[in-house]
Design an enzyme around this catalytic site. Structure first.
Site, PDB file in Angstrom:
ATOM      1  N   LEU A  51       0.853  -1.183   0.000  1.00 37.64           N
ATOM      2  CA  LEU A  51       0.000   0.000   0.000  1.00 37.64           C
ATOM      3  C   LEU A  51       0.891   1.237   0.000  1.00 37.64           C
ATOM      4  O   LEU A  51       1.646   1.467   0.953  1.00 37.64           O
ATOM      5  CB  LEU A  51      -0.898   0.038   1.240  1.00 37.64           C
ATOM      6  CG  LEU A  51      -1.983  -1.029   1.397  1.00 37.64           C
ATOM      7  CD1 LEU A  51      -1.404  -2.383   1.788  1.00 37.64           C
ATOM      8  CD2 LEU A  51      -2.992  -0.589   2.451  1.00 37.64           C
TER       9      LEU A  51
ATOM     10  N   GLY B 272       1.340   4.170   4.625  1.00 35.24           N
ATOM     11  CA  GLY B 272       2.229   3.303   3.855  1.00 35.24           C
ATOM     12  C   GLY B 272       2.480   1.990   4.565  1.00 35.24           C
ATOM     13  O   GLY B 272       2.915   1.977   5.704  1.00 35.24           O
ATOM     14  N   SER B 273       2.208   0.865   3.915  1.00 37.20           N
ATOM     15  CA  SER B 273       2.271  -0.399   4.637  1.00 37.20           C
ATOM     16  C   SER B 273       2.147  -1.570   3.670  1.00 37.20           C
ATOM     17  O   SER B 273       2.270  -1.421   2.463  1.00 37.20           O
ATOM     18  CB  SER B 273       1.143  -0.452   5.670  1.00 37.20           C
ATOM     19  OG  SER B 273      -0.092  -0.138   5.054  1.00 37.20           O
ATOM     20  N   ARG B 274       1.844  -2.746   4.245  1.00 33.57           N
ATOM     21  CA  ARG B 274       1.741  -3.965   3.457  1.00 33.57           C
ATOM     22  C   ARG B 274       0.779  -4.924   4.154  1.00 33.57           C
ATOM     23  O   ARG B 274       0.709  -4.960   5.391  1.00 33.57           O
ATOM     24  CB  ARG B 274       3.129  -4.599   3.334  1.00 33.57           C
ATOM     25  CG  ARG B 274       3.178  -5.961   2.661  1.00 33.57           C
ATOM     26  CD  ARG B 274       4.608  -6.453   2.640  1.00 33.57           C
ATOM     27  NE  ARG B 274       4.704  -7.802   2.129  1.00 33.57           N
ATOM     28  CZ  ARG B 274       5.538  -8.182   1.175  1.00 33.57           C
ATOM     29  NH1 ARG B 274       6.354  -7.304   0.625  1.00 33.57           N
ATOM     30  NH2 ARG B 274       5.578  -9.433   0.770  1.00 33.57           N
TER      31      ARG B 274
END
Length: 218
Positions: free
Chosen positions: A94, A182-184
């Site tokens: 993301l 911001g990530s996953r």
């Protein structure tokens, strides 16, 4: 009647309000440039915390993307949070401009959750899955299949939010949390599932079908 939802996630209310007030105060003080910067920051923060409605395909054999973003990993991988076995794995990155609301890929029951502190590597890297701060959730479907959703913090993201509790009965497409800035999100599926998404796909959480239960009954 369904209760109307805010189009902004509640996690963003305080930050948006503070930035908005600061923009207003600096404007009153004649600090035009600073006020403009704060106003832009206010609008961007509201955009980041957006919470749009989604049309979720309810085919019982379909697996839905748990997050908006780009597919950066697909393949077999060892799931070491709960099941300690090789499973089908898909990783979704993301970016800071993607919607960060996370949604459930299947209908089922929450069996367990596990928080693991860690580093803050860039979320699109393969190292993030193993080394970064994360929150894993074990879901059991109505067919007794078990799968794992992992929310992973990134270089910028420093807070993982989950609304789930052990024992919750959950529905495909339902909002279950978010990761700030911001990530996953990684998803580990049993071998009976086939991943149909491909590397580089842009997926929409709660809408895009990323896999299917092989041989399942509709």
């Amino acid at each position: 009647m369904t209760k109307p939802r805010s189009k902004i996630a509640v996690e963003g209310f305080t930050m948006i309000a503070v930035l908005g007030v600061l923009a207003w105060v600096t404007a009153l003080l004649g600090l035009s440039f600073l006020s403009l910067i704060l106003a832009v920051a206010t609008f961007f923060t509201a955009y980041f915390f957006r919470d749009p409605d989604r049309e979720t395909p309810m085919d019982p054999n379909a697996v839905i993307a748990p997050a908006d973003g780009k597919v950066v990993e697909i393949g077999r991988a060892f799931e070491d949070n709960f099941l300690n076995q090789e499973m089908m794995h898909i990783g979704i990155f993301l970016s800071i401009t993607d919607c960060h609301i996370n949604r459930l890929p299947v209908t089922g029951r929450v069996i367990s959750t596990k928080y693991t502190p860690g580093q803050f590597n860039k979320a699109y890297s393969s190292a993030a899955s193993k080394e970064n701060e994360k929150l894993a959730t074990l879901i059991e479907t109505e067919d007794k299949e078990q799968m794992v959703i992992v929310q992973i913090a990134g270089f910028i993201a420093r807070r993982i939010v989950s609304y789930l509790k052990v024992g919750d009965i959950v529905e495909k497409g339902e909002r279950f949390g978010m990761i700030k800035f911001g990530s996953r999100v990684d998803l580990y599926l049993p071998n009976r599932y086939e991943i149909t998404a491909v590397l580089g796909d842009k997926v929409i959480g709660g809408e895009t079908i990323i896999g299917w239960l092989k041989g399942g009954e509709a």
